[in-house]
Motif scaffolding. Structure first.
Motif, PDB file in Angstrom:
ATOM      1  N   GLY A 170       0.816  -1.208   0.000  1.00  0.00           N
ATOM      2  CA  GLY A 170       0.000   0.000   0.000  1.00  0.00           C
ATOM      3  C   GLY A 170       0.853   1.263   0.000  1.00  0.00           C
ATOM      4  N   GLN A 171       1.957   1.231   0.728  1.00  0.00           N
ATOM      5  CA  GLN A 171       2.867   2.375   0.745  1.00  0.00           C
ATOM      6  C   GLN A 171       3.529   2.568  -0.619  1.00  0.00           C
ATOM      7  OE1 GLN A 171       5.294   1.222   4.059  1.00  0.00           O
ATOM      8  NE2 GLN A 171       3.942   2.214   5.554  1.00  0.00           N
ATOM      9  N   ARG A 172       3.907   1.472  -1.269  1.00  0.00           N
ATOM     10  CA  ARG A 172       4.492   1.570  -2.624  1.00  0.00           C
ATOM     11  C   ARG A 172       3.466   2.098  -3.614  1.00  0.00           C
ATOM     12  NH1 ARG A 172       7.033  -3.303  -0.978  1.00  0.00           N
ATOM     13  NH2 ARG A 172       5.513  -4.535  -2.119  1.00  0.00           N
ATOM     14  N   LEU A 173       2.209   1.680  -3.467  1.00  0.00           N
ATOM     15  CA  LEU A 173       1.146   2.172  -4.335  1.00  0.00           C
ATOM     16  C   LEU A 173       0.984   3.674  -4.166  1.00  0.00           C
ATOM     17  CD1 LEU A 173      -1.245   1.830  -6.269  1.00  0.00           C
ATOM     18  CD2 LEU A 173      -2.662   1.305  -4.259  1.00  0.00           C
ATOM     19  N   GLY A 174       0.926   4.132  -2.930  1.00  0.00           N
ATOM     20  CA  GLY A 174       0.784   5.565  -2.675  1.00  0.00           C
ATOM     21  C   GLY A 174       1.927   6.362  -3.265  1.00  0.00           C
ATOM     22  N   ALA A 175       3.149   5.879  -3.102  1.00  0.00           N
ATOM     23  CA  ALA A 175       4.321   6.573  -3.645  1.00  0.00           C
ATOM     24  C   ALA A 175       4.267   6.616  -5.170  1.00  0.00           C
ATOM     25  CB  ALA A 175       5.600   5.896  -3.167  1.00  0.00           C
ATOM     26  N   LEU A 176       3.861   5.514  -5.774  1.00  0.00           N
ATOM     27  CA  LEU A 176       3.749   5.457  -7.232  1.00  0.00           C
ATOM     28  C   LEU A 176       2.735   6.478  -7.743  1.00  0.00           C
ATOM     29  CD1 LEU A 176       4.167   4.159 -10.046  1.00  0.00           C
ATOM     30  CD2 LEU A 176       2.400   2.505  -9.410  1.00  0.00           C
ATOM     31  N   LEU A 177       1.582   6.544  -7.093  1.00  0.00           N
ATOM     32  CA  LEU A 177       0.543   7.478  -7.528  1.00  0.00           C
ATOM     33  C   LEU A 177       0.975   8.930  -7.336  1.00  0.00           C
ATOM     34  CD1 LEU A 177      -2.688   5.668  -6.272  1.00  0.00           C
ATOM     35  CD2 LEU A 177      -1.648   5.621  -8.556  1.00  0.00           C
TER      36      LEU A 177
ATOM     37  N   PRO B 185     -11.394  13.383  -3.082  1.00  0.00           N
ATOM     38  CA  PRO B 185     -10.018  13.790  -2.781  1.00  0.00           C
ATOM     39  C   PRO B 185      -9.503  13.139  -1.496  1.00  0.00           C
ATOM     40  CG  PRO B 185     -11.317  15.688  -3.428  1.00  0.00           C
ATOM     41  CD  PRO B 185     -12.271  14.533  -3.288  1.00  0.00           C
ATOM     42  N   GLU B 186     -10.380  12.932  -0.519  1.00  0.00           N
ATOM     43  CA  GLU B 186      -9.983  12.276   0.726  1.00  0.00           C
ATOM     44  C   GLU B 186      -9.546  10.837   0.477  1.00  0.00           C
ATOM     45  OE1 GLU B 186      -9.316  11.858   4.882  1.00  0.00           O
ATOM     46  OE2 GLU B 186      -9.379  13.549   3.511  1.00  0.00           O
ATOM     47  N   THR B 187     -10.244  10.135  -0.400  1.00  0.00           N
ATOM     48  CA  THR B 187      -9.856   8.772  -0.746  1.00  0.00           C
ATOM     49  C   THR B 187      -8.474   8.755  -1.389  1.00  0.00           C
ATOM     50  OG1 THR B 187     -12.140   8.020  -0.989  1.00  0.00           O
ATOM     51  CG2 THR B 187     -10.457   6.761  -2.165  1.00  0.00           C
ATOM     52  N   LEU B 188      -8.250   9.642  -2.345  1.00  0.00           N
ATOM     53  CA  LEU B 188      -6.942   9.703  -3.000  1.00  0.00           C
ATOM     54  C   LEU B 188      -5.864  10.057  -1.981  1.00  0.00           C
ATOM     55  CD1 LEU B 188      -5.167   9.530  -5.482  1.00  0.00           C
ATOM     56  CD2 LEU B 188      -5.793  11.896  -6.019  1.00  0.00           C
ATOM     57  N   ARG B 189      -6.136  10.993  -1.088  1.00  0.00           N
ATOM     58  CA  ARG B 189      -5.161  11.379  -0.066  1.00  0.00           C
ATOM     59  C   ARG B 189      -4.809  10.186   0.823  1.00  0.00           C
ATOM     60  NH1 ARG B 189      -4.846  12.687   4.937  1.00  0.00           N
ATOM     61  NH2 ARG B 189      -7.051  12.684   5.407  1.00  0.00           N
TER      62      ARG B 189
ATOM     63  N   SER C 182      -1.131   8.406   0.973  1.00  0.00           N
ATOM     64  CA  SER C 182      -0.408   8.426   2.249  1.00  0.00           C
ATOM     65  C   SER C 182      -0.205   7.020   2.813  1.00  0.00           C
ATOM     66  CB  SER C 182      -1.157   9.281   3.269  1.00  0.00           C
ATOM     67  OG  SER C 182      -2.370   8.668   3.641  1.00  0.00           O
ATOM     68  N   GLY C 183      -0.805   6.003   2.184  1.00  0.00           N
ATOM     69  CA  GLY C 183      -0.672   4.631   2.659  1.00  0.00           C
ATOM     70  C   GLY C 183      -1.663   4.251   3.736  1.00  0.00           C
ATOM     71  N   ARG C 184      -2.579   5.166   4.079  1.00  0.00           N
ATOM     72  CA  ARG C 184      -3.575   4.863   5.117  1.00  0.00           C
ATOM     73  C   ARG C 184      -4.602   3.851   4.638  1.00  0.00           C
ATOM     74  NH1 ARG C 184      -6.171   9.945   7.093  1.00  0.00           N
ATOM     75  NH2 ARG C 184      -7.415   8.442   8.254  1.00  0.00           N
ATOM     76  N   VAL C 185      -4.833   3.794   3.329  1.00  0.00           N
ATOM     77  CA  VAL C 185      -5.699   2.761   2.751  1.00  0.00           C
ATOM     78  C   VAL C 185      -4.783   1.864   1.921  1.00  0.00           C
ATOM     79  CG1 VAL C 185      -7.631   2.274   1.207  1.00  0.00           C
ATOM     80  CG2 VAL C 185      -7.723   4.266   2.698  1.00  0.00           C
ATOM     81  N   ALA C 186      -4.368   0.767   2.524  1.00  0.00           N
ATOM     82  CA  ALA C 186      -3.373  -0.088   1.886  1.00  0.00           C
ATOM     83  C   ALA C 186      -3.967  -1.025   0.835  1.00  0.00           C
ATOM     84  CB  ALA C 186      -2.639  -0.911   2.941  1.00  0.00           C
ATOM     85  N   THR C 187      -5.261  -1.287   0.941  1.00  0.00           N
ATOM     86  CA  THR C 187      -5.894  -2.212  -0.003  1.00  0.00           C
ATOM     87  C   THR C 187      -7.151  -1.588  -0.594  1.00  0.00           C
ATOM     88  OG1 THR C 187      -7.092  -3.296   1.803  1.00  0.00           O
ATOM     89  CG2 THR C 187      -4.985  -4.294   1.147  1.00  0.00           C
ATOM     90  N   PRO C 188      -6.983  -0.541  -1.416  1.00  0.00           N
ATOM     91  CA  PRO C 188      -8.154   0.103  -2.013  1.00  0.00           C
ATOM     92  C   PRO C 188      -8.839  -0.811  -3.023  1.00  0.00           C
ATOM     93  CG  PRO C 188      -6.151   1.022  -2.921  1.00  0.00           C
ATOM     94  CD  PRO C 188      -5.739   0.072  -1.839  1.00  0.00           C
ATOM     95  N   ALA C 189     -10.072  -0.497  -3.329  1.00  0.00           N
ATOM     96  CA  ALA C 189     -10.839  -1.282  -4.299  1.00  0.00           C
ATOM     97  C   ALA C 189     -10.172  -1.237  -5.674  1.00  0.00           C
ATOM     98  CB  ALA C 189     -12.261  -0.731  -4.390  1.00  0.00           C
ATOM     99  N   PHE C 190     -10.263  -2.336  -6.386  1.00  0.00           N
ATOM    100  CA  PHE C 190      -9.676  -2.426  -7.724  1.00  0.00           C
ATOM    101  C   PHE C 190     -10.200  -1.320  -8.630  1.00  0.00           C
ATOM    102  CE2 PHE C 190      -9.963  -3.825 -12.119  1.00  0.00           C
ATOM    103  CZ  PHE C 190      -8.628  -4.070 -12.394  1.00  0.00           C
TER     104      PHE C 190
END
Length: 100
Positions: free
Chosen positions: A14-21, A41-45, A49-57
């Motif tokens: 999830g942290q790698r995903l956030g950094a990539l985005l 915007p809150e979801t994207l934030r 930030s890695g707070r949502v590590a497993t977002p929906a596909f």
């Protein structure tokens, strides 16, 4: 239904995903990106930030589309590990992946 705690591997992914985005978004505003992807915007934030590590596909697919990222590229980036073993190629099992 009880949600199981995330594993350390899921948190790291999830942290790698956030950094990539964040990198892919560059100078583009978070608000513009979120609205174009039809997510809040809150979801994207939280994802960035890695707070949502497993977002929906569907959420990741929409954001990746707006940022011009292929889902294959997203998966390759977020599933790499510290020991260098990445995701399996189609038709490759875990033993073959470790041997390559």
């Amino acid at each position: 239904m009880v949600r199981l705690p995330l594993t350390s591997a899921e948190v790291e992914r999830g942290q790698r995903l956030g950094a990539l985005l964040r990198r892919a978004r560059g100078e583009r505003s978070m608000l513009e990106t979120a609205l174009d992807a039809s997510v809040s915007p809150e979801t994207l934030r939280k994802i960035e930030s890695g707070r949502v590590a497993t977002p929906a596909f569907s959420t990741i697919a929409a954001i990746a589309d707006v940022l011009g990222l292929s889902l294959d590229a997203v998966w390759a980036e977020i599933s790499r590990t510290e020991n260098g073993v990445g995701p399996a190629r189609p038709g490759q099992n875990a033993r073959e992946r470790l041997a390559s």
